[in-house]
Write a protein that holds these residues in place. Structure first.
Motif, PDB file in Angstrom:
ATOM      1  N   LEU A 154      -1.552  -5.725 131.864  1.00  0.00           N
ATOM      2  CA  LEU A 154      -2.974  -5.434 132.061  1.00  0.00           C
ATOM      3  C   LEU A 154      -3.806  -6.191 131.034  1.00  0.00           C
ATOM      4  O   LEU A 154      -3.792  -5.859 129.847  1.00  0.00           O
ATOM      5  CB  LEU A 154      -3.225  -3.927 131.922  1.00  0.00           C
ATOM      6  CG  LEU A 154      -4.683  -3.472 132.094  1.00  0.00           C
ATOM      7  CD1 LEU A 154      -5.194  -3.779 133.499  1.00  0.00           C
ATOM      8  CD2 LEU A 154      -4.811  -1.971 131.807  1.00  0.00           C
ATOM      9  N   CYS A 162     -12.422  -1.343 130.479  1.00  0.00           N
ATOM     10  CA  CYS A 162     -11.054  -1.402 129.947  1.00  0.00           C
ATOM     11  C   CYS A 162     -10.498  -0.025 129.618  1.00  0.00           C
ATOM     12  O   CYS A 162      -9.331   0.271 129.855  1.00  0.00           O
ATOM     13  CB  CYS A 162     -11.004  -2.296 128.707  1.00  0.00           C
ATOM     14  SG  CYS A 162     -11.365  -4.029 129.062  1.00  0.00           S
ATOM     15  N   ASP A 214      -9.687   1.683 132.868  1.00  0.00           N
ATOM     16  CA  ASP A 214      -8.502   1.082 133.478  1.00  0.00           C
ATOM     17  C   ASP A 214      -7.224   1.590 132.811  1.00  0.00           C
ATOM     18  O   ASP A 214      -6.248   1.941 133.479  1.00  0.00           O
ATOM     19  CB  ASP A 214      -8.560  -0.443 133.367  1.00  0.00           C
ATOM     20  CG  ASP A 214      -9.599  -1.054 134.290  1.00  0.00           C
ATOM     21  OD1 ASP A 214     -10.052  -0.361 135.222  1.00  0.00           O
ATOM     22  OD2 ASP A 214      -9.970  -2.218 134.076  1.00  0.00           O
ATOM     23  N   GLN A 215      -7.235   1.627 131.487  1.00  0.00           N
ATOM     24  CA  GLN A 215      -6.038   2.059 130.766  1.00  0.00           C
ATOM     25  C   GLN A 215      -5.792   3.560 130.931  1.00  0.00           C
ATOM     26  O   GLN A 215      -4.642   3.997 131.026  1.00  0.00           O
ATOM     27  CB  GLN A 215      -6.155   1.673 129.282  1.00  0.00           C
ATOM     28  CG  GLN A 215      -6.066   0.159 129.093  1.00  0.00           C
ATOM     29  CD  GLN A 215      -6.276  -0.269 127.658  1.00  0.00           C
ATOM     30  OE1 GLN A 215      -5.352  -0.630 126.956  1.00  0.00           O
ATOM     31  NE2 GLN A 215      -7.534  -0.236 127.219  1.00  0.00           N
ATOM     32  N   LEU A 262      -4.380   3.950 134.371  1.00  0.00           N
ATOM     33  CA  LEU A 262      -2.996   3.494 134.363  1.00  0.00           C
ATOM     34  C   LEU A 262      -2.093   4.538 133.712  1.00  0.00           C
ATOM     35  O   LEU A 262      -0.985   4.793 134.187  1.00  0.00           O
ATOM     36  CB  LEU A 262      -2.893   2.157 133.626  1.00  0.00           C
ATOM     37  CG  LEU A 262      -1.505   1.518 133.579  1.00  0.00           C
ATOM     38  CD1 LEU A 262      -0.913   1.371 134.975  1.00  0.00           C
ATOM     39  CD2 LEU A 262      -1.579   0.157 132.884  1.00  0.00           C
ATOM     40  N   SER A 306      -0.544  -3.902 127.473  1.00  0.00           N
ATOM     41  CA  SER A 306      -1.981  -4.183 127.415  1.00  0.00           C
ATOM     42  C   SER A 306      -2.124  -5.424 126.550  1.00  0.00           C
ATOM     43  O   SER A 306      -1.639  -5.456 125.415  1.00  0.00           O
ATOM     44  CB  SER A 306      -2.750  -3.020 126.775  1.00  0.00           C
ATOM     45  OG  SER A 306      -2.841  -1.925 127.654  1.00  0.00           O
ATOM     46  N   SER A 346     -11.024  -6.085 136.784  1.00  0.00           N
ATOM     47  CA  SER A 346      -9.952  -5.121 136.527  1.00  0.00           C
ATOM     48  C   SER A 346      -8.791  -5.465 137.451  1.00  0.00           C
ATOM     49  O   SER A 346      -8.898  -5.311 138.661  1.00  0.00           O
ATOM     50  CB  SER A 346     -10.439  -3.697 136.802  1.00  0.00           C
ATOM     51  OG  SER A 346     -11.492  -3.351 135.934  1.00  0.00           O
ATOM     52  N   LEU A 394      -4.308  -5.525 137.556  1.00  0.00           N
ATOM     53  CA  LEU A 394      -3.005  -5.215 136.974  1.00  0.00           C
ATOM     54  C   LEU A 394      -1.968  -6.093 137.664  1.00  0.00           C
ATOM     55  O   LEU A 394      -1.990  -6.237 138.888  1.00  0.00           O
ATOM     56  CB  LEU A 394      -2.696  -3.735 137.198  1.00  0.00           C
ATOM     57  CG  LEU A 394      -1.375  -3.166 136.683  1.00  0.00           C
ATOM     58  CD1 LEU A 394      -1.334  -3.188 135.162  1.00  0.00           C
ATOM     59  CD2 LEU A 394      -1.195  -1.736 137.198  1.00  0.00           C
ATOM     60  N   PHE A 409      -5.887   1.772 140.206  1.00  0.00           N
ATOM     61  CA  PHE A 409      -4.493   1.875 139.765  1.00  0.00           C
ATOM     62  C   PHE A 409      -3.912   3.252 140.105  1.00  0.00           C
ATOM     63  O   PHE A 409      -3.439   3.990 139.238  1.00  0.00           O
ATOM     64  CB  PHE A 409      -4.358   1.609 138.266  1.00  0.00           C
ATOM     65  CG  PHE A 409      -4.998   0.330 137.799  1.00  0.00           C
ATOM     66  CD1 PHE A 409      -5.147  -0.754 138.649  1.00  0.00           C
ATOM     67  CD2 PHE A 409      -5.451   0.208 136.499  1.00  0.00           C
ATOM     68  CE1 PHE A 409      -5.743  -1.940 138.219  1.00  0.00           C
ATOM     69  CE2 PHE A 409      -6.042  -0.968 136.048  1.00  0.00           C
ATOM     70  CZ  PHE A 409      -6.189  -2.039 136.909  1.00  0.00           C
TER      71      PHE A 409
END
Length: 262
Positions: free
Chosen positions: A76, A86, A89-90, A93, A111, A176, A178, A195
């Motif tokens: 990612l 970010c 997104d994390q 995830l 990451s 974004s 992955l 995700f």
């Protein structure tokens, strides 16, 4: 095979003037909306990432991708001081990983900061925000947070076809996305959107088989910088729209009531 490890010093303080020469012109929101997704992510499914690319992990240890991509891997691209997408997104995830049917330790998550001025200390600060969502039984090395120099960052982002643009305020516009990799470093699948754990599960299964597959949810969301002036304008428009709807609704109600009364 991957011998020549060179240690690249990362600055603890971000010297923006030192890196000003590397700035790229950012795009406005209206310009972004007219850009095709392929101009931000050029899928390179079936190709390989440069396993000899060198980074530092969150502890400051110099490490190559070959040492990390020894099992199905989710890569990612992010930057740790990102004020918007970010972190979402994390976090998304992390939720997907928490619900995955794949055994913990059978895959790895990376990451990777594409901001060359971010030091390992930034990665160390970011890591527990997401790994703590996974529970105590998730292996510490199961999710690695990398920083690196511009050369190695671009080697990886170019290999996966990922585009990001630095703006004049030193924030980035970026998509974004992955990327699922096989244990050999082959690009298996791209995942866009939120995700979801089902998408992540499927991508890991295909990465385990080592069979390149079509991307999931071909929809790109973007991270833009925070603009108080722009946000205030949007807020004002929303307020005016709300007032307009209320006034229109009031007159419609009065008209309907009078007509019914007649």
């Amino acid at each position: 095979m991957h011998k020549n490890h060179q240690q690249h010093e990362s600055p603890i303080e971000m010297d923006h003037s030192e890196h000003a020469a590397h700035d790229q012109q950012g795009l406005s929101l209206s310009e972004q909306q007219s850009v095709a997704p392929e101009e931000w992510v050029t899928e390179k499914t079936g190709q390989f990432v440069p396993l000899e690319a060198t980074f530092k992990d969150e502890k400051g240890k110099v490490i190559t991708l070959a040492e990390l991509v020894d099992r199905p891997t989710l890569l990612l691209p992010v930057y740790y001081f990102c004020p918007r997408a970010c972190s979402f997104d994390q976090a998304n995830l992390a939720e997907a990983i928490k619900k995955t049917s794949h055994p913990k330790g059978s895959f790895r998550v990376i990451s990777m900061s594409f901001n060359e001025v971010e030091p390992p200390e930034a990665a160390a600060i970011a890591k527990p925000n997401y790994t703590e969502l996974l529970g105590p039984d998730f292996p510490e090395d199961g999710w690695v947070f990398l920083t690196g120099d511009k050369e190695n960052i671009l080697r990886v982002t170019n290999a996966i076809g990922y585009t990001f643009k630095k703006q004049s305020d030193h924030l980035f516009i970026h998509p974004s996305a992955l990327v699922a990799l096989s244990s050999e470093g082959q690009i298996i699948k791209y995942i866009y959107g939120s995700f979801l754990h089902g998408d992540v599960d499927l991508a890991l299964a295909e990465a385990e088989k080592g069979t390149p597959a079509t991307s999931i949810r071909r929809f790109l969301s973007f991270c833009f910088n925070y603009s108080p002036k722009q946000n205030q304008t949007i807020f004002t428009i929303l307020k005016l729209s709300t007032v307009t709807l209320l006034v229109a609704g009031f007159f419609y109600f009065v008209f309907f009531f009078l007509r019914k009364k007649k």
